[in-house]
Write an enzyme that holds these catalytic residues in place. Structure first.
Site, mmCIF file in Angstrom:
data_model
loop_
_atom_site.group_PDB
_atom_site.id
_atom_site.type_symbol
_atom_site.label_atom_id
_atom_site.label_comp_id
_atom_site.label_asym_id
_atom_site.label_seq_id
_atom_site.Cartn_x
_atom_site.Cartn_y
_atom_site.Cartn_z
ATOM 1 N N GLU A 42 0.978 -1.327 -0.080
ATOM 2 C CA GLU A 42 -0.074 0.014 -0.162
ATOM 3 C C GLU A 42 1.086 1.184 -0.006
ATOM 4 O O GLU A 42 1.934 1.234 0.579
ATOM 5 C CB GLU A 42 -0.993 -0.051 1.314
ATOM 6 C CG GLU A 42 -2.030 1.023 1.248
ATOM 7 C CD GLU A 42 -2.744 0.941 2.673
ATOM 8 O OE1 GLU A 42 -3.836 1.562 2.404
ATOM 9 O OE2 GLU A 42 -2.311 0.591 3.419
ATOM 10 N N LYS A 114 -10.345 0.469 -2.478
ATOM 11 C CA LYS A 114 -10.368 -0.145 -1.015
ATOM 12 C C LYS A 114 -11.501 0.225 -0.375
ATOM 13 O O LYS A 114 -12.172 1.154 -0.248
ATOM 14 C CB LYS A 114 -9.169 0.738 0.053
ATOM 15 C CG LYS A 114 -9.107 0.186 1.438
ATOM 16 C CD LYS A 114 -8.115 0.869 1.980
ATOM 17 C CE LYS A 114 -7.758 0.384 3.566
ATOM 18 N NZ LYS A 114 -6.218 1.203 3.830
ATOM 19 N N CYS A 160 -4.980 -3.706 3.098
ATOM 20 C CA CYS A 160 -4.563 -3.293 4.418
ATOM 21 C C CYS A 160 -5.838 -3.635 5.498
ATOM 22 O O CYS A 160 -5.925 -4.894 6.031
ATOM 23 C CB CYS A 160 -4.146 -1.911 4.640
ATOM 24 S SG CYS A 160 -3.270 -1.495 5.964
#
Length: 278
Positions: A42, A114, A160
């Site tokens: 990321e 995301k 993440c």
């Protein structure tokens, strides 16, 4: 020869040019074989703040930095997955943080916005993290086909904080995923507590390979990321791990291992909870 699955670990800063140079150097050291699958963490191209992300952001599939990533995929003839990149949204003051998947031909073949944004209090020097001030969440699961000489394999995408939401990964497994990619910038505090057990759990419960590429070191502004990029087998074994600093981990991909694990313990067929919900 089987293709490899690879995670690059970085300590990215705010300068995209410098970060791209480090990525190029690591890819040169790795010397990937044709069609290897390489994951960047990321914030690989820029690890900064809202102002810099907004300035750097590009329209999906069109921009200087996306072109440079595509050129790296062509140069090294690999599937190159940029863990996250700032992509413009319909909102002027917010953007997506987006995984970009480039084929060895340099084509953008998939992307993932995301879904879960990291708004949390952490007992480190930064203290408060609020990604929703900068980013707007995605709404769709995303996979892509990894085409190799040994066959075509489905790859699921997450970023993440998504790691803490097992239902997302279960949905990716139901969509046919055999490999799960998790680029991250996990903090030192949260990483030390939860990074490895969460990754192993996602591999075990979904019987997938997990490729986790984390940022790993101290960044500008005293941000401290945990590193420990790793590759985990469908049985939950850690095949290779890098604790800190820039570098990479790699492992051969074996479809046979997936089939053996899933046939010996067919958990999706045994999952009565899903059948009850349906």
């Amino acid at each position: 020869m089987s293709c490899k699955i690879v995670a690059l670990q970085l300590v990215s800063e705010s300068d995209p040019i410098s970060n791209l140079q480090v990525i190029d150097q690591l890819l040169s050291q790795l010397n990937p074989q044709s069609n290897d699958l390489v994951l960047l963490p990321e914030n690989a191209i820029c690890f900064a703040d809202k102002h810099q992300y907004l300035k750097l952001s590009e329209d999906l599939g069109d921009g200087t930095y996306q072109t440079q990533l595509a050129q790296l995929a062509i140069k090294y003839q690999c599937y190159l997955v940029c863990g996250s990149f700032p992509v413009k949204s319909e909102q002027k003051d917010k953007i997506f943080t987006t995984t970009l998947v480039f084929s060895p031909a340099g084509l953008l073949i998939s992307h993932y916005h995301k879904i879960h944004l990291f708004d949390a209090l952490v007992s480190d020097e930064q203290g408060a993290y609020k990604e929703s001030d900068t980013f707007t969440p995605g709404k769709k699961l995303q996979t892509f086909d990894w085409v190799t000489d040994d066959g075509c394999f489905k790859v699921g995408l997450a970023i993440c904080y998504d790691l803490r939401f097992p239902s997302l990964f279960q949905a990716l497994r139901e969509a046919g995923s055999e490999i799960l990619l998790l680029p991250a910038a996990f903090t030192q505090i949260t990483g030390k507590a939860h990074w490895q057990p969460l990754l192993q759990a996602r591999a075990i419960e979904n019987q997938c390979y997990v490729v986790a590429a984390n940022q790993g070191g101290i960044h500008a502004g005293k941000r401290h990321t945990y590193g420990h990029s790793m590759i985990i087998s469908p049985w939950g074994d850690i095949l290779e791990k890098l604790e800190m600093n820039p570098g990479f981990v790699s492992a051969p991909f074996s479809h046979r291992v997936i089939k053996e694990v899933r046939s010996s313990m067919p958990i999706t067929a045994h999952n009565r909870f899903i059948s009850v919900l349906k």
